[in-house]
Design a protein around this motif. Sequence first.
Motif, PDB file in Angstrom:
ATOM      1  N   MET A 163       0.799  -1.363  -0.006  1.00 26.10           N
ATOM      2  CA  MET A 163      -0.118  -0.063  -0.156  1.00 26.10           C
ATOM      3  C   MET A 163       0.839   0.973   0.142  1.00 26.10           C
ATOM      4  O   MET A 163       1.754   1.311   0.841  1.00 26.10           O
ATOM      5  N   GLY A 164       0.875   1.983  -1.190  1.00 19.68           N
ATOM      6  CA  GLY A 164       1.894   3.107  -1.168  1.00 19.68           C
ATOM      7  C   GLY A 164       3.161   2.520  -1.273  1.00 19.68           C
ATOM      8  O   GLY A 164       3.307   1.817  -1.821  1.00 19.68           O
ATOM      9  N   LYS A 203      -7.554  11.388   5.332  1.00 16.91           N
ATOM     10  CA  LYS A 203      -8.017  12.685   6.447  1.00 16.91           C
ATOM     11  C   LYS A 203      -7.510  13.847   5.480  1.00 16.91           C
ATOM     12  O   LYS A 203      -7.995  15.015   5.536  1.00 16.91           O
ATOM     13  N   ALA A 204      -6.250  13.513   4.701  1.00 14.85           N
ATOM     14  CA  ALA A 204      -5.700  14.789   3.832  1.00 14.85           C
ATOM     15  C   ALA A 204      -6.422  15.025   2.637  1.00 14.85           C
ATOM     16  O   ALA A 204      -6.045  15.930   1.760  1.00 14.85           O
ATOM     17  N   GLY A 205      -7.649  14.026   2.282  1.00 13.64           N
ATOM     18  CA  GLY A 205      -8.045  14.398   0.855  1.00 13.64           C
ATOM     19  C   GLY A 205      -7.399  13.752  -0.017  1.00 13.64           C
ATOM     20  O   GLY A 205      -7.575  14.209  -1.268  1.00 13.64           O
ATOM     21  N   SER A 206      -6.352  12.953   0.272  1.00 16.72           N
ATOM     22  CA  SER A 206      -5.574  12.298  -0.849  1.00 16.72           C
ATOM     23  C   SER A 206      -5.833  11.013  -1.123  1.00 16.72           C
ATOM     24  O   SER A 206      -6.822  10.560  -1.061  1.00 16.72           O
ATOM     25  N   SER A 302      -9.125  11.759  -7.713  1.00 14.68           N
ATOM     26  CA  SER A 302     -10.011  12.392  -7.188  1.00 14.68           C
ATOM     27  C   SER A 302      -9.597  12.374  -5.666  1.00 14.68           C
ATOM     28  O   SER A 302      -9.995  11.950  -4.956  1.00 14.68           O
ATOM     29  N   ILE A 303      -9.049  13.873  -5.739  1.00 13.05           N
ATOM     30  CA  ILE A 303      -8.462  14.301  -4.489  1.00 13.05           C
ATOM     31  C   ILE A 303      -8.680  15.893  -4.205  1.00 13.05           C
ATOM     32  O   ILE A 303      -9.404  16.518  -5.078  1.00 13.05           O
ATOM     33  N   LEU A 304      -8.538  16.060  -3.067  1.00  8.46           N
ATOM     34  CA  LEU A 304      -8.950  17.498  -2.547  1.00  8.46           C
ATOM     35  C   LEU A 304      -7.761  18.560  -2.700  1.00  8.46           C
ATOM     36  O   LEU A 304      -8.122  19.859  -2.531  1.00  8.46           O
ATOM     37  N   THR A 305      -6.559  18.242  -3.122  1.00  6.86           N
ATOM     38  CA  THR A 305      -5.535  19.175  -3.352  1.00  6.86           C
ATOM     39  C   THR A 305      -5.749  19.733  -4.550  1.00  6.86           C
ATOM     40  O   THR A 305      -5.902  19.059  -5.765  1.00  6.86           O
ATOM     41  N   ARG A 324     -17.576  11.332  -2.601  1.00 10.86           N
ATOM     42  CA  ARG A 324     -17.132   9.978  -2.094  1.00 10.86           C
ATOM     43  C   ARG A 324     -16.259   8.996  -2.813  1.00 10.86           C
ATOM     44  O   ARG A 324     -16.700   8.703  -4.095  1.00 10.86           O
ATOM     45  N   HIS A 325     -14.938   8.903  -2.445  1.00 11.93           N
ATOM     46  CA  HIS A 325     -14.110   8.100  -3.231  1.00 11.93           C
ATOM     47  C   HIS A 325     -13.057   7.182  -2.284  1.00 11.93           C
ATOM     48  O   HIS A 325     -13.173   7.461  -0.991  1.00 11.93           O
TER      49      HIS A 325
END
Length: 368
Positions: A163-164, A203-206, A302-305, A324-325
Amino acid sequence: MSHNSFGHLFRVTTWGESHGPALGCVIDGAPARLPLTEADIQTYLDKRKPGQNRFTTQRQEADAVKILSGVFQDPETGEQVTTGTPIQLLIENTDQRSKDYGDIKDKYRPGHADFTYMEKYGIRDYRGGGRSSARETAARVAASAVARQVLSGVTIRGALVQMGPHKINRDNWNWDEVENNPFWCPDAEAASQWESYLDGVRKAGSSCGAIIEVVASGVPVGWGAPVYGKLDADLAAAMMSINAVKGVEIGEGFDAAALSGEANADEMSQAGFDSNHAGGILGGISTGQDIRVRFAVKPTSSILTPRKTVDVEGQETEIITKGRHDPCVGIRAVPVGEAMMACVLADHKMRHLGQLMGNSMNLPESGK
């Protein structure tokens, strides 16, 4: 031609969009008299469905499947079985929220297929990506339940192995552990570490990527054919067809390039193979060993940055994607990888039996 089908003798065609009324598939070529109920299929869909924990999208879909055709009650046993005709499966969408995508309908998400779809077709379904959405894979998982009925004696299991940047410790591999954590991880220690890592990503929207490994045990020697019918080629194509997959390895994969000829050679004795660098396939044909396939899944776009992009008019702008992602799409890709393995193996089993029909009929050898 929409290219929505795969397989030769066991052929699957999927249809439907992420935010349309429903999606589903048609399975053609399934042999007659295979036991098949909606409950048989639902077992696999429940492994893939969204909203099961905080580490996947919070879209709530029951993914309840309906069999519309291709089954009938066996007059001898009374159980529901396949009839040999096409099997159509339906999965209704019940939690579409296309308003999540209203703010980005005129912009292209970097790393997503928005731009290429628009350039190719001149129109795109911006609601979750339409056909490019991971939602389409529910139909593949449903089809795999039929494939597994064809594959008597074959066990297919998948696991998340990275993962990552965080890999499992293969010395800790335990298949029984896969069902005990939300990541399908065979290493309990790694799963515990991933939990805090993915919470931070979420939580970071990433988002982050992952590597999935799928293993098929019990495949006999001989499935696949040289040159254009290779089992490994079809498996690689099947895994690459999963949305977000960027690379596929079989056996040692890219690491084989660093091995010497002596190290790479799977030595043989009367007891069988001493190793399995080949991943259970040689010359496109199964060896009788475990078939091991890995594929890499990219982070979702689909990210918030804010990211730089252009809109449909060609103007430069920025974009963020709300809604929702999955913070790691690799989690729900595990049952999808298992599904594609099952469908390809079912197809190759049937092709293998077709090629060997002459032997089974005791026809005279060539030249006699």
